[in-house]
Scaffold this active site. Structure first.
Site, PDB file in Angstrom:
ATOM      1  N   ASP A 153       7.392  -2.138   2.312  1.00  0.00           N
ATOM      2  CA  ASP A 153       6.225  -1.696   2.249  1.00  0.00           C
ATOM      3  C   ASP A 153       5.974  -0.149   2.516  1.00  0.00           C
ATOM      4  O   ASP A 153       6.357   0.527   3.671  1.00  0.00           O
ATOM      5  CB  ASP A 153       5.179  -2.476   3.501  1.00  0.00           C
ATOM      6  CG  ASP A 153       3.820  -1.989   3.362  1.00  0.00           C
ATOM      7  OD1 ASP A 153       2.948  -2.642   2.657  1.00  0.00           O
ATOM      8  OD2 ASP A 153       3.432  -0.967   3.868  1.00  0.00           O
ATOM      9  N   TYR A 160       2.720   8.098   2.395  1.00  0.00           N
ATOM     10  CA  TYR A 160       3.944   8.446   3.334  1.00  0.00           C
ATOM     11  C   TYR A 160       4.849   9.515   3.008  1.00  0.00           C
ATOM     12  O   TYR A 160       5.692   9.718   3.586  1.00  0.00           O
ATOM     13  CB  TYR A 160       4.633   6.974   3.334  1.00  0.00           C
ATOM     14  CG  TYR A 160       3.830   5.920   4.017  1.00  0.00           C
ATOM     15  CD1 TYR A 160       2.538   6.093   4.563  1.00  0.00           C
ATOM     16  CD2 TYR A 160       4.360   4.446   4.066  1.00  0.00           C
ATOM     17  CE1 TYR A 160       1.812   5.116   5.072  1.00  0.00           C
ATOM     18  CE2 TYR A 160       3.401   3.367   4.387  1.00  0.00           C
ATOM     19  CZ  TYR A 160       2.215   3.703   4.877  1.00  0.00           C
ATOM     20  OH  TYR A 160       1.578   2.376   5.311  1.00  0.00           O
ATOM     21  N   LYS A 183       0.842   2.025  -2.325  1.00  0.00           N
ATOM     22  CA  LYS A 183      -0.765   1.949  -2.032  1.00  0.00           C
ATOM     23  C   LYS A 183      -1.419   3.185  -2.627  1.00  0.00           C
ATOM     24  O   LYS A 183      -0.612   4.227  -2.919  1.00  0.00           O
ATOM     25  CB  LYS A 183      -1.105   2.059  -0.613  1.00  0.00           C
ATOM     26  CG  LYS A 183      -0.254   1.027   0.094  1.00  0.00           C
ATOM     27  CD  LYS A 183      -0.582   0.736   1.761  1.00  0.00           C
ATOM     28  CE  LYS A 183       0.115  -0.065   2.386  1.00  0.00           C
ATOM     29  NZ  LYS A 183       1.474   0.629   2.953  1.00  0.00           N
ATOM     30  N   HIS A 217      -5.640   1.579  -0.596  1.00  0.00           N
ATOM     31  CA  HIS A 217      -5.042   1.739   1.110  1.00  0.00           C
ATOM     32  C   HIS A 217      -6.221   1.911   1.933  1.00  0.00           C
ATOM     33  O   HIS A 217      -6.034   1.409   3.077  1.00  0.00           O
ATOM     34  CB  HIS A 217      -4.448   3.386   1.071  1.00  0.00           C
ATOM     35  CG  HIS A 217      -3.595   3.451   2.214  1.00  0.00           C
ATOM     36  ND1 HIS A 217      -2.190   4.219   1.806  1.00  0.00           N
ATOM     37  CD2 HIS A 217      -3.482   2.916   3.360  1.00  0.00           C
ATOM     38  CE1 HIS A 217      -1.431   4.105   3.179  1.00  0.00           C
ATOM     39  NE2 HIS A 217      -2.358   3.452   4.241  1.00  0.00           N
TER      40      HIS A 217
HETATM   41  P1  NAD Z   1       4.526  -1.233  14.390  1.00  0.00           P
HETATM   42  O1  NAD Z   1       3.722  -2.197  15.168  1.00  0.00           O
HETATM   43  O2  NAD Z   1       5.586  -1.777  13.563  1.00  0.00           O
HETATM   44  O3  NAD Z   1       5.220  -0.289  15.519  1.00  0.00           O
HETATM   45  C1  NAD Z   1       6.364   0.584  15.068  1.00  0.00           C
HETATM   46  C2  NAD Z   1       6.884   1.151  16.326  1.00  0.00           C
HETATM   47  O4  NAD Z   1       7.527  -0.152  17.100  1.00  0.00           O
HETATM   48  C3  NAD Z   1       7.743   2.205  16.376  1.00  0.00           C
HETATM   49  O5  NAD Z   1       7.568   3.238  16.923  1.00  0.00           O
HETATM   50  C4  NAD Z   1       9.292   1.472  16.637  1.00  0.00           C
HETATM   51  O6  NAD Z   1      10.168   2.144  17.279  1.00  0.00           O
HETATM   52  C5  NAD Z   1       8.714   0.353  17.782  1.00  0.00           C
HETATM   53  N1  NAD Z   1       9.814  -0.870  17.607  1.00  0.00           N
HETATM   54  C6  NAD Z   1       9.977  -1.428  16.270  1.00  0.00           C
HETATM   55  N2  NAD Z   1      10.497  -2.580  16.223  1.00  0.00           N
HETATM   56  C7  NAD Z   1      10.823  -2.594  17.851  1.00  0.00           C
HETATM   57  C8  NAD Z   1      11.560  -3.478  18.665  1.00  0.00           C
HETATM   58  N3  NAD Z   1      12.208  -4.405  18.299  1.00  0.00           N
HETATM   59  N4  NAD Z   1      11.282  -3.408  20.045  1.00  0.00           N
HETATM   60  C9  NAD Z   1      10.722  -2.359  20.579  1.00  0.00           C
HETATM   61  N5  NAD Z   1       9.959  -1.499  19.584  1.00  0.00           N
HETATM   62  C10 NAD Z   1      10.262  -1.675  18.566  1.00  0.00           C
HETATM   63  O7  NAD Z   1       3.717  -0.033  13.800  1.00  0.00           O
HETATM   64  P2  NAD Z   1       3.772   0.431  12.191  1.00  0.00           P
HETATM   65  O8  NAD Z   1       5.054   1.134  11.756  1.00  0.00           O
HETATM   66  O9  NAD Z   1       2.274   1.309  12.324  1.00  0.00           O
HETATM   67  O10 NAD Z   1       3.294  -0.669  11.181  1.00  0.00           O
HETATM   68  C11 NAD Z   1       4.195  -1.206  10.270  1.00  0.00           C
HETATM   69  C12 NAD Z   1       4.028  -1.059   8.802  1.00  0.00           C
HETATM   70  O11 NAD Z   1       2.730  -1.270   8.647  1.00  0.00           O
HETATM   71  C13 NAD Z   1       4.107   0.504   8.590  1.00  0.00           C
HETATM   72  O12 NAD Z   1       5.608   0.985   8.507  1.00  0.00           O
HETATM   73  C14 NAD Z   1       3.446   0.577   7.197  1.00  0.00           C
HETATM   74  O13 NAD Z   1       4.248   0.077   6.263  1.00  0.00           O
HETATM   75  C15 NAD Z   1       2.275  -0.312   7.414  1.00  0.00           C
HETATM   76  N6  NAD Z   1       1.148   0.419   7.853  1.00  0.00           N
HETATM   77  C16 NAD Z   1       0.105   0.439   7.097  1.00  0.00           C
HETATM   78  C17 NAD Z   1      -1.327   0.888   7.455  1.00  0.00           C
HETATM   79  C18 NAD Z   1      -2.352   1.058   6.468  1.00  0.00           C
HETATM   80  O14 NAD Z   1      -3.198   1.752   6.597  1.00  0.00           O
HETATM   81  N7  NAD Z   1      -2.243  -0.075   5.389  1.00  0.00           N
HETATM   82  C19 NAD Z   1      -1.037   1.698   8.631  1.00  0.00           C
HETATM   83  C20 NAD Z   1      -0.106   1.802   9.452  1.00  0.00           C
HETATM   84  C21 NAD Z   1       0.940   1.111   9.014  1.00  0.00           C
END
Ligand code: NAD
Length: 278
Positions: free
Chosen positions: A45, A50, A75, A108
């Site tokens: 994704d 990004y 997106k 997006h």
């Molecule tokens: P997330 O909830 O996946 O959190 C990521 C954080 O969690 C990172 O700091 C990472 O270090 C930590 N983490 C990951 N795995 C872990 C584990 N096993 N144990 C402990 N900590 C851990 O948040 P995100 O990255 O914002 O969301 C995931 C994906 O969603 C993004 O990468 C992106 O592709 C998508 N996204 C979309 C939008 C949108 O507006 N459509 C916005 C934000 C994110």
């Protein structure tokens, strides 16, 4: 274990677990995505904003995997909703990704202040018809936005990708989506690490009961609700941990206890509200 797929309302299948690359630095993206593919992820994704689509494309190109075994989402960014801009934007994304088509293309954010999300959705339909994406969907759309695009076009998005994690469950949207056959993709599935989700009692106790980590319990909770998730990490051991969530089941009581972590009043939100993003 194999990652299960979810069938979208257009008949296409999507792997229920993927790898999200929000905030993965462009220079590190090829390495991180290559590791994710080695660990067994097949769904990536990304988004134009990004700035790392080229790194995703480089990792895919060097992976040796066949296109049909990969699922790629990108997106349309907010400043490209108008006129024919969405067509130019998808061409640029495909160029960077080195693909002929993506699997899923999303609007997006609705940017309601600009009042151009219906137009953007009409363009998404054209982009799908032109074969540049197999499925089309939206992100960060509230029920009012969803109803308006469906009323205007008769085309129901395949997914709505929204902020969703135990403290912020967005039930008005998930209920609407369930009624219309729209799949929910949960972004920020781990709460982006912005509150003590892993220390919450129902998460911690399920983790010790199943011999899993709190992160694995939260991801399992999403999966058992039918949500599509793509947690982000740039660390291989966490990529492996987040992938290893298919050998246990939370009980109904454990799911219900995590359900009860919802703030109920929207205060569990950790990122921007759709009305604030332009
Ligand atoms: P997330 O909830 O996946 O959190 C990521 C954080 O969690 C990172 O700091 C990472 O270090 C930590 N983490 C990951 N795995 C872990 C584990 N096993 N144990 C402990 N900590 C851990 O948040 P995100 O990255 O914002 O969301 C995931 C994906 O969603 C993004 O990468 C992106 O592709 C998508 N996204 C979309 C939008 C949108 O507006 N459509 C916005 C934000 C994110």
């Amino acid at each position: 274990m194999t990652i299960p797929t979810v069938t979208l309302n257009d008949g296409n299948d999507i792997p229920q677990l993927g790898y999200g690359v929000f905030k993965v630095p462009p220079a590190d993206t090829e390495r991180a995505v290559s590791e994710a593919l080695e660990v067994g992820y097949r769904h990536i994704d990304t988004a134009a904003v990004y700035g790392n689509e080229a790194g995703v494309g480089a990792a895919i190109a060097s992976s040796g995997l066949s296109r049909g075994d990969l699922y790629v989402t990108t997106k349309l960014w907010n400043d490209r909703h108008d006129g024919e801009e969405p067509h130019a934007a998808i061409r640029e994304s495909l160029d960077k990704l080195r693909l002929d088509a993506v699997d899923l293309y999303l609007v997006h954010w609705p940017t309601p202040a600009a009042d151009n999300y219906v137009h953007a959705w009409e363009k998404m339909i054209e982009i799908q018809d032109a074969g540049h994406t197999r499925s089309i969907g939206v992100s960060n759309h509230l029920v009012a936005h969803l109803e308006r695009i469906v009323d205007a076009t008769g085309v129901v998005p395949a997914v709505n990708q929204i902020e969703l994690h135990p403290a912020y469950q967005q039930r008005e949207i998930t209920d609407w989506a369930a009624g219309k056959g729209v799949k929910i993709e949960a972004w920020g599935p781990l709460g982006q690490g912005k509150y003590d989700l892993f220390g919450a009692e129902p998460v911690a106790s399920a983790a010790s009961a199943h011999g899993k980590t709190p992160a694995q319990v939260v991801l399992r909770w999403h999966l058992q609700h039918g949500f599509i998730v793509f947690p982000k990490s740039v660390r291989r051991e966490r990529l492996e941990e987040n992938r290893d969530v298919f050998d246990f089941d939370l009980s109904d009581a454990e799911v219900a206890a995590i359900d009860a972590l919802d703030s109920g009043d929207g205060s569990g939100r950790v990122s921007a509200h759709p009305d604030e993003v332009h």
